[in-house]
Design a protein around this motif. Structure first.
Motif, PDB file in Angstrom:
ATOM      1  N   GLU A  17     -14.114  12.328  50.442  1.00 50.47           N
ATOM      2  CA  GLU A  17     -13.839  13.150  49.264  1.00 50.47           C
ATOM      3  C   GLU A  17     -12.980  12.383  48.249  1.00 50.47           C
ATOM      4  O   GLU A  17     -13.243  12.428  47.042  1.00 50.47           O
ATOM      5  CB  GLU A  17     -13.131  14.440  49.695  1.00 50.47           C
ATOM      6  CG  GLU A  17     -12.933  15.438  48.601  1.00 50.47           C
ATOM      7  CD  GLU A  17     -12.292  16.736  49.082  1.00 50.47           C
ATOM      8  OE1 GLU A  17     -11.964  17.562  48.224  1.00 50.47           O
ATOM      9  OE2 GLU A  17     -12.104  16.913  50.313  1.00 50.47           O
ATOM     10  N   LYS A  21     -14.017  11.095  44.466  1.00 44.07           N
ATOM     11  CA  LYS A  21     -13.162  11.454  43.327  1.00 44.07           C
ATOM     12  C   LYS A  21     -12.697  10.201  42.595  1.00 44.07           C
ATOM     13  O   LYS A  21     -12.602  10.185  41.369  1.00 44.07           O
ATOM     14  CB  LYS A  21     -11.960  12.270  43.815  1.00 44.07           C
ATOM     15  CG  LYS A  21     -11.162  12.897  42.722  1.00 44.07           C
ATOM     16  CD  LYS A  21     -11.934  13.946  41.939  1.00 44.07           C
ATOM     17  CE  LYS A  21     -12.105  15.209  42.748  1.00 44.07           C
ATOM     18  NZ  LYS A  21     -12.663  16.322  41.983  1.00 44.07           N
ATOM     19  N   TYR A  78      -7.196  14.806  41.354  1.00 36.28           N
ATOM     20  CA  TYR A  78      -7.044  14.836  42.810  1.00 36.28           C
ATOM     21  C   TYR A  78      -6.304  16.081  43.304  1.00 36.28           C
ATOM     22  O   TYR A  78      -6.173  16.282  44.510  1.00 36.28           O
ATOM     23  CB  TYR A  78      -6.284  13.586  43.283  1.00 36.28           C
ATOM     24  CG  TYR A  78      -7.020  12.299  43.005  1.00 36.28           C
ATOM     25  CD1 TYR A  78      -7.871  11.739  43.948  1.00 36.28           C
ATOM     26  CD2 TYR A  78      -6.865  11.643  41.791  1.00 36.28           C
ATOM     27  CE1 TYR A  78      -8.544  10.558  43.689  1.00 36.28           C
ATOM     28  CE2 TYR A  78      -7.535  10.456  41.514  1.00 36.28           C
ATOM     29  CZ  TYR A  78      -8.379   9.925  42.470  1.00 36.28           C
ATOM     30  OH  TYR A  78      -9.048   8.754  42.215  1.00 36.28           O
ATOM     31  N   HIS A  79      -5.815  16.894  42.410  1.00 36.17           N
ATOM     32  CA  HIS A  79      -4.974  18.030  42.800  1.00 36.17           C
ATOM     33  C   HIS A  79      -5.664  19.030  43.725  1.00 36.17           C
ATOM     34  O   HIS A  79      -4.992  19.728  44.473  1.00 36.17           O
ATOM     35  CB  HIS A  79      -4.442  18.752  41.563  1.00 36.17           C
ATOM     36  CG  HIS A  79      -3.352  18.007  40.872  1.00 36.17           C
ATOM     37  ND1 HIS A  79      -2.646  18.544  39.834  1.00 36.17           N
ATOM     38  CD2 HIS A  79      -2.836  16.765  41.040  1.00 36.17           C
ATOM     39  CE1 HIS A  79      -1.738  17.679  39.400  1.00 36.17           C
ATOM     40  NE2 HIS A  79      -1.841  16.580  40.120  1.00 36.17           N
ATOM     41  N   ASP A  80      -6.974  19.107  43.688  1.00 42.75           N
ATOM     42  CA  ASP A  80      -7.674  20.084  44.529  1.00 42.75           C
ATOM     43  C   ASP A  80      -8.026  19.542  45.921  1.00 42.75           C
ATOM     44  O   ASP A  80      -8.614  20.256  46.726  1.00 42.75           O
ATOM     45  CB  ASP A  80      -8.933  20.595  43.825  1.00 42.75           C
ATOM     46  CG  ASP A  80      -9.958  19.497  43.552  1.00 42.75           C
ATOM     47  OD1 ASP A  80      -9.603  18.304  43.606  1.00 42.75           O
ATOM     48  OD2 ASP A  80     -11.119  19.843  43.279  1.00 42.75           O
ATOM     49  N   GLU A  82      -7.036  18.868  49.484  1.00 45.72           N
ATOM     50  CA  GLU A  82      -5.996  19.308  50.422  1.00 45.72           C
ATOM     51  C   GLU A  82      -5.374  18.110  51.133  1.00 45.72           C
ATOM     52  O   GLU A  82      -6.069  17.246  51.662  1.00 45.72           O
ATOM     53  CB  GLU A  82      -6.595  20.266  51.457  1.00 45.72           C
ATOM     54  CG  GLU A  82      -5.573  20.900  52.346  1.00 45.72           C
ATOM     55  CD  GLU A  82      -6.171  21.922  53.284  1.00 45.72           C
ATOM     56  OE1 GLU A  82      -5.545  22.165  54.330  1.00 45.72           O
ATOM     57  OE2 GLU A  82      -7.249  22.458  53.001  1.00 45.72           O
TER      58      GLU A  82
END
Length: 107
Positions: A17, A21, A78-80, A82
């Motif tokens: 992921e 990104k 990248y804030h989403d 986890e």
């Protein structure tokens, strides 16, 4: 000229992921050579139970504020994810640092 040092850590199971990104980020925020010279575009290592990446760029004269804002805007992507954590720091080079205490760096 100062350096921007970005350090990121993320869980091993988020590697794909984060890589996807990263590709998206580089398309949205390609290197801006008017702001920085990338010294370490990205270096990766496994650090215990996380992956750690570093980015180091030398900031052009008078461009620190603009470069830091641009870097932070890129990191919003990248804030989403986890478990993704990062810090953005800046460091003075030795000439600047020694100048701050009234000394001249050796040549």
């Amino acid at each position: 000229m100062p350096y921007i040092v970005l350090t990121a850590r993320f869980p091993l199971n988020k590697a794909t992921e984060v890589a996807e990104k990263y590709i998206e980020e580089r398309k949205s925020f390609p290197p801006d050579r008017s702001l920085v010279k990338e010294l370490v575009p990205n270096a990766i290592k496994v650090d215990k139970d996380k992956i750690k990446s570093i980015y180091i760029a030398e900031v052009k004269e008078g461009k620190l504020n603009e470069a830091l804002i641009r870097q932070q805007n890129a990191m919003i992507m990248y804030h989403d994810i986890e478990g993704y954590e990062y810090t953005i720091d800046f460091y003075f080079n030795v000439v600047e640092a020694m100048g701050m205490i009234g000394m001249k760096a050796p040549e």
